[in-house]
Design a protein around this motif. Sequence first.
Motif, PDB file in Angstrom:
ATOM      1  N   VAL A 114       0.852  -1.190   0.000  1.00 37.59           N
ATOM      2  CA  VAL A 114       0.000   0.000   0.000  1.00 37.59           C
ATOM      3  C   VAL A 114       0.885   1.238   0.000  1.00 37.59           C
ATOM      4  CG1 VAL A 114      -1.756   1.308   1.264  1.00 37.59           C
ATOM      5  CG2 VAL A 114      -1.872  -1.196   1.183  1.00 37.59           C
ATOM      6  N   GLU A 115       0.613   2.140  -0.935  1.00 39.13           N
ATOM      7  CA  GLU A 115       1.370   3.384  -1.045  1.00 39.13           C
ATOM      8  C   GLU A 115       0.564   4.512  -0.406  1.00 39.13           C
ATOM      9  OE1 GLU A 115       3.774   5.673  -4.568  1.00 39.13           O
ATOM     10  OE2 GLU A 115       1.691   5.118  -4.989  1.00 39.13           O
ATOM     11  N   ILE A 116       1.134   5.155   0.603  1.00 37.00           N
ATOM     12  CA  ILE A 116       0.519   6.299   1.268  1.00 37.00           C
ATOM     13  C   ILE A 116       1.242   7.552   0.787  1.00 37.00           C
ATOM     14  CG2 ILE A 116      -0.068   7.385   3.463  1.00 37.00           C
ATOM     15  CD1 ILE A 116      -1.402   4.681   3.164  1.00 37.00           C
ATOM     16  N   THR A 117       0.521   8.449   0.144  1.00 33.04           N
ATOM     17  CA  THR A 117       1.173   9.637  -0.425  1.00 33.04           C
ATOM     18  C   THR A 117       0.819  10.930   0.302  1.00 33.04           C
ATOM     19  OG1 THR A 117      -0.624   9.822  -2.051  1.00 33.04           O
ATOM     20  CG2 THR A 117       1.363   8.638  -2.729  1.00 33.04           C
ATOM     21  N   TYR A 118      -0.227  10.912   1.110  1.00 32.96           N
ATOM     22  CA  TYR A 118      -0.616  12.147   1.809  1.00 32.96           C
ATOM     23  C   TYR A 118      -1.451  11.792   3.027  1.00 32.96           C
ATOM     24  CZ  TYR A 118      -2.519  16.863   2.595  1.00 32.96           C
ATOM     25  OH  TYR A 118      -2.868  18.070   3.151  1.00 32.96           O
ATOM     26  N   VAL A 119      -1.145  12.414   4.152  1.00 33.54           N
ATOM     27  CA  VAL A 119      -1.901  12.218   5.389  1.00 33.54           C
ATOM     28  C   VAL A 119      -2.142  13.583   6.015  1.00 33.54           C
ATOM     29  CG1 VAL A 119      -1.942  11.220   7.707  1.00 33.54           C
ATOM     30  CG2 VAL A 119      -0.881   9.950   5.812  1.00 33.54           C
ATOM     31  N   ARG A 120      -3.402  13.889   6.273  1.00 34.48           N
ATOM     32  CA  ARG A 120      -3.739  15.142   6.962  1.00 34.48           C
ATOM     33  C   ARG A 120      -4.878  14.845   7.933  1.00 34.48           C
ATOM     34  NH1 ARG A 120      -1.087  20.011   7.751  1.00 34.48           N
ATOM     35  NH2 ARG A 120      -2.604  21.679   8.115  1.00 34.48           N
ATOM     36  N   LEU A 121      -4.550  14.803   9.215  1.00 31.14           N
ATOM     37  CA  LEU A 121      -5.521  14.439  10.231  1.00 31.14           C
ATOM     38  C   LEU A 121      -5.676  15.572  11.241  1.00 31.14           C
ATOM     39  CD1 LEU A 121      -4.397  10.782  11.049  1.00 31.14           C
ATOM     40  CD2 LEU A 121      -6.085  11.527   9.367  1.00 31.14           C
ATOM     41  N   PRO A 122      -6.893  15.810  11.726  1.00 31.39           N
ATOM     42  CA  PRO A 122      -7.065  16.768  12.824  1.00 31.39           C
ATOM     43  C   PRO A 122      -6.583  16.142  14.124  1.00 31.39           C
ATOM     44  CG  PRO A 122      -9.140  15.695  12.371  1.00 31.39           C
ATOM     45  CD  PRO A 122      -8.161  15.174  11.350  1.00 31.39           C
ATOM     46  N   LYS A 123      -6.523  16.949  15.157  1.00 34.58           N
ATOM     47  CA  LYS A 123      -6.189  16.409  16.476  1.00 34.58           C
ATOM     48  C   LYS A 123      -7.335  15.515  16.926  1.00 34.58           C
ATOM     49  CE  LYS A 123      -4.791  17.709  21.144  1.00 34.58           C
ATOM     50  NZ  LYS A 123      -4.504  18.837  22.086  1.00 34.58           N
ATOM     51  N   ILE A 124      -6.993  14.314  17.379  1.00 36.10           N
ATOM     52  CA  ILE A 124      -7.994  13.337  17.819  1.00 36.10           C
ATOM     53  C   ILE A 124      -7.763  13.036  19.288  1.00 36.10           C
ATOM     54  CG2 ILE A 124      -8.883  11.001  17.490  1.00 36.10           C
ATOM     55  CD1 ILE A 124      -7.863  11.181  14.580  1.00 36.10           C
ATOM     56  N   SER A 125      -8.802  13.194  20.100  1.00 36.41           N
ATOM     57  CA  SER A 125      -8.684  12.948  21.525  1.00 36.41           C
ATOM     58  C   SER A 125      -9.216  11.567  21.868  1.00 36.41           C
ATOM     59  CB  SER A 125      -9.462  14.008  22.321  1.00 36.41           C
ATOM     60  OG  SER A 125     -10.849  13.711  22.319  1.00 36.41           O
ATOM     61  N   ASN A 126      -8.991  11.154  23.097  1.00 31.66           N
ATOM     62  CA  ASN A 126      -9.482   9.841  23.531  1.00 31.66           C
ATOM     63  C   ASN A 126     -10.971   9.852  23.841  1.00 31.66           C
ATOM     64  OD1 ASN A 126      -9.517  11.249  25.928  1.00 31.66           O
ATOM     65  ND2 ASN A 126      -7.931  10.022  26.919  1.00 31.66           N
ATOM     66  N   GLU A 127     -11.647  10.984  23.611  1.00 28.44           N
ATOM     67  CA  GLU A 127     -13.104  11.069  23.740  1.00 28.44           C
ATOM     68  C   GLU A 127     -13.794  11.050  22.385  1.00 28.44           C
ATOM     69  OE1 GLU A 127     -13.976  14.562  25.963  1.00 28.44           O
ATOM     70  OE2 GLU A 127     -13.282  13.723  27.873  1.00 28.44           O
ATOM     71  N   ASP A 128     -13.011  11.020  21.310  1.00 32.17           N
ATOM     72  CA  ASP A 128     -13.582  11.119  19.963  1.00 32.17           C
ATOM     73  C   ASP A 128     -13.994   9.764  19.410  1.00 32.17           C
ATOM     74  OD1 ASP A 128     -13.372  13.890  19.661  1.00 32.17           O
ATOM     75  OD2 ASP A 128     -11.287  13.758  19.019  1.00 32.17           O
ATOM     76  N   THR A 129     -14.983   9.816  18.524  1.00 27.94           N
ATOM     77  CA  THR A 129     -15.339   8.680  17.677  1.00 27.94           C
ATOM     78  C   THR A 129     -14.803   8.963  16.283  1.00 27.94           C
ATOM     79  OG1 THR A 129     -17.338   8.110  18.909  1.00 27.94           O
ATOM     80  CG2 THR A 129     -17.231   7.391  16.618  1.00 27.94           C
ATOM     81  N   VAL A 130     -13.990   8.077  15.771  1.00 30.94           N
ATOM     82  CA  VAL A 130     -13.400   8.241  14.440  1.00 30.94           C
ATOM     83  C   VAL A 130     -14.136   7.353  13.445  1.00 30.94           C
ATOM     84  CG1 VAL A 130     -11.333   7.835  13.035  1.00 30.94           C
ATOM     85  CG2 VAL A 130     -11.131   8.919  15.281  1.00 30.94           C
ATOM     86  N   ILE A 131     -14.562   7.962  12.348  1.00 29.85           N
ATOM     87  CA  ILE A 131     -15.215   7.236  11.257  1.00 29.85           C
ATOM     88  C   ILE A 131     -14.268   7.227  10.069  1.00 29.85           C
ATOM     89  CG2 ILE A 131     -17.190   7.159   9.691  1.00 29.85           C
ATOM     90  CD1 ILE A 131     -18.795   8.722  11.786  1.00 29.85           C
ATOM     91  N   ILE A 132     -13.828   6.041   9.660  1.00 29.38           N
ATOM     92  CA  ILE A 132     -12.939   5.911   8.499  1.00 29.38           C
ATOM     93  C   ILE A 132     -13.765   5.415   7.323  1.00 29.38           C
ATOM     94  CG2 ILE A 132     -10.863   4.838   7.564  1.00 29.38           C
ATOM     95  CD1 ILE A 132      -9.864   4.484  10.420  1.00 29.38           C
ATOM     96  N   VAL A 133     -13.706   6.141   6.208  1.00 28.91           N
ATOM     97  CA  VAL A 133     -14.562   5.864   5.059  1.00 28.91           C
ATOM     98  C   VAL A 133     -13.740   5.298   3.905  1.00 28.91           C
ATOM     99  CG1 VAL A 133     -16.301   6.818   3.495  1.00 28.91           C
ATOM    100  CG2 VAL A 133     -15.986   7.829   5.763  1.00 28.91           C
TER     101      VAL A 133
END
Length: 222
Positions: free
Chosen positions: A120-139
């Motif tokens: 798998v080639e990863i060419t760009y990553v841009r993530l907001p700050k994620i806390s341990n109270e957040d729910t992350v949805i990966i699409v």
Amino acid sequence: MLKVRVLDHPYIQVVLTTLRDKNIRQIEFRKAMVRLGRAMGFEITRDLELERVEVETPLGVKTEGVRFKDMDKVVIITVLRAGMPMTEGLIKIFYNARQGVVSARRVEEKGMRADKTFDVEITYVRLPKISNEDTVIIVDPMLATGSTIREVLKIVLSKSRPRKVFVVGAIATPLAIDRVREVVEEYNLDATIYTAAVDLTVNEKGYIVPGLGDAGDRAFGE
């Protein structure tokens, strides 16, 4: 622990059937994927916690109702480019979500390995700050061999430890589900896969069968 929810709502299944049809045009496919994301978003809210609130109506009467407790603690991460239309639909439900993107692709030129994984080639990553109270949805619309989603999960978890992780796709396979489960168990996550269907087969090129083809190409062109 990993949970898998196959969303069998009639509307979701009708939209999925449209997406599977090879005869629909590019714009129709993209719009259908947006509709699917929105409909799946409604179903996903069943797993969000509610809290009781009191509101006053225009008649000056106070009444009790409910609201989502953690709607402001949602992060949607889109796997580019295929995930963009589904995210467009999900954002209509999770309207306050912070957003991130990961540009990832299977290196199909090297072919699929004997264990049905790809580089798998990863060419760009841009993530907001994620806390341990957040729910992350990966699409990621197509959870085929699990190679891409596993790498994306590891990137997210290398930077944060969210309270919950939801993986949202149009179609998944048992192979991909097992590979997501490996990461979930490694990191001791509370995670759920939401999908409209589980198709059993992956062909020699790593495509889901019967599937719906390459979601990115069908939505945006080759």
